[in-house]
Design a protein around this motif. Sequence first.
Motif, PDB file in Angstrom:
ATOM      1  N   SER A   1       0.798  -1.220   0.000  1.00  0.00           N
ATOM      2  CA  SER A   1       0.000   0.000   0.000  1.00  0.00           C
ATOM      3  C   SER A   1       0.831   1.270   0.000  1.00  0.00           C
ATOM      4  N   TYR A   2       2.139   1.178  -0.079  1.00  0.00           N
ATOM      5  CA  TYR A   2       2.977   2.365  -0.116  1.00  0.00           C
ATOM      6  C   TYR A   2       4.074   2.160  -1.150  1.00  0.00           C
ATOM      7  N   PHE A   3       4.606   3.253  -1.639  1.00  0.00           N
ATOM      8  CA  PHE A   3       5.582   3.185  -2.721  1.00  0.00           C
ATOM      9  C   PHE A   3       6.856   3.959  -2.433  1.00  0.00           C
ATOM     10  N   TYR A   4       6.868   4.650  -1.311  1.00  0.00           N
ATOM     11  CA  TYR A   4       8.028   5.441  -0.934  1.00  0.00           C
ATOM     12  C   TYR A   4       8.335   5.183   0.535  1.00  0.00           C
TER      13      TYR A   4
ATOM     14  N   ILE B   1      13.491   7.069  -0.487  1.00  0.00           N
ATOM     15  CA  ILE B   1      13.744   6.229  -1.646  1.00  0.00           C
ATOM     16  C   ILE B   1      12.423   5.793  -2.256  1.00  0.00           C
ATOM     17  N   SER B   2      12.400   5.769  -3.576  1.00  0.00           N
ATOM     18  CA  SER B   2      11.252   5.226  -4.297  1.00  0.00           C
ATOM     19  C   SER B   2      11.414   3.704  -4.401  1.00  0.00           C
ATOM     20  N   LEU B   3      10.404   2.963  -3.985  1.00  0.00           N
ATOM     21  CA  LEU B   3      10.504   1.507  -4.012  1.00  0.00           C
ATOM     22  C   LEU B   3      10.397   0.950  -5.425  1.00  0.00           C
ATOM     23  N   SER B   4       9.850   1.713  -6.344  1.00  0.00           N
ATOM     24  CA  SER B   4       9.673   1.200  -7.703  1.00  0.00           C
ATOM     25  C   SER B   4      10.930   1.317  -8.552  1.00  0.00           C
ATOM     26  N   ASP B   5      11.584   2.477  -8.469  1.00  0.00           N
ATOM     27  CA  ASP B   5      12.745   2.662  -9.344  1.00  0.00           C
ATOM     28  C   ASP B   5      14.036   2.985  -8.602  1.00  0.00           C
ATOM     29  N   GLY B   6      13.959   3.031  -7.274  1.00  0.00           N
ATOM     30  CA  GLY B   6      15.168   3.233  -6.496  1.00  0.00           C
ATOM     31  C   GLY B   6      15.692   4.662  -6.446  1.00  0.00           C
ATOM     32  N   ARG B   7      14.929   5.620  -6.960  1.00  0.00           N
ATOM     33  CA  ARG B   7      15.390   7.011  -6.859  1.00  0.00           C
ATOM     34  C   ARG B   7      15.570   7.378  -5.387  1.00  0.00           C
TER      35      ARG B   7
END
Length: 124
Positions: free
Chosen positions: A30-33, A51-57
Motif C-alpha cells: 500500500s505504499y511506494f516510498y 527512496i522510491s521503491l519502484s525505481d530506487g530514486r
Amino acid sequence: QVQLVESGGGLVQAGGSLRLSCAASGRTGSYFYMGWFYQAPGKGREFAAAISLSDGRTYYADSVKGRFTISRDNAKNSMYLQMNSLKPEDTAVYYCVAGDAVFKWNLPHEYAYWGQGTQVTVSS
C-alpha cells in the motif's frame, strides 16, 4: 495497516558508522516510498533521506548527503540507512516512514506510516 520497526541504533563515537534497518509488515503493497526522519532533543522532525521503491530514486537532505546512504530490499520488505562519518549533531531519534503518494520528500506529513524510532547517539 502498515507496521514499521526500526533497529540498529546505538552509541558510536564521532567519525564512526551505524546501519539502521526498517522492517515493514502488514499491507506492504500500500505504499511506494520510504524514508528516514530524525528528531533531536528539543527540535522538530527533520528529513534525512527517502527512496522510491519502484525505481530506487533517492533523495537526501544536504545535512547528510555524502555521508548517509539509503537502500531497500523489496523482497524482504526492508529498508536501510548506512550512516558514515557520524557527527555529534546527528544524535537523534531516527524514524522509518512510508507513504503511498509523496510529492514533497522532505515533509513529514507526506508519509502516512511511522515507526516508533531508534536512538542514535554520537559522542564527541
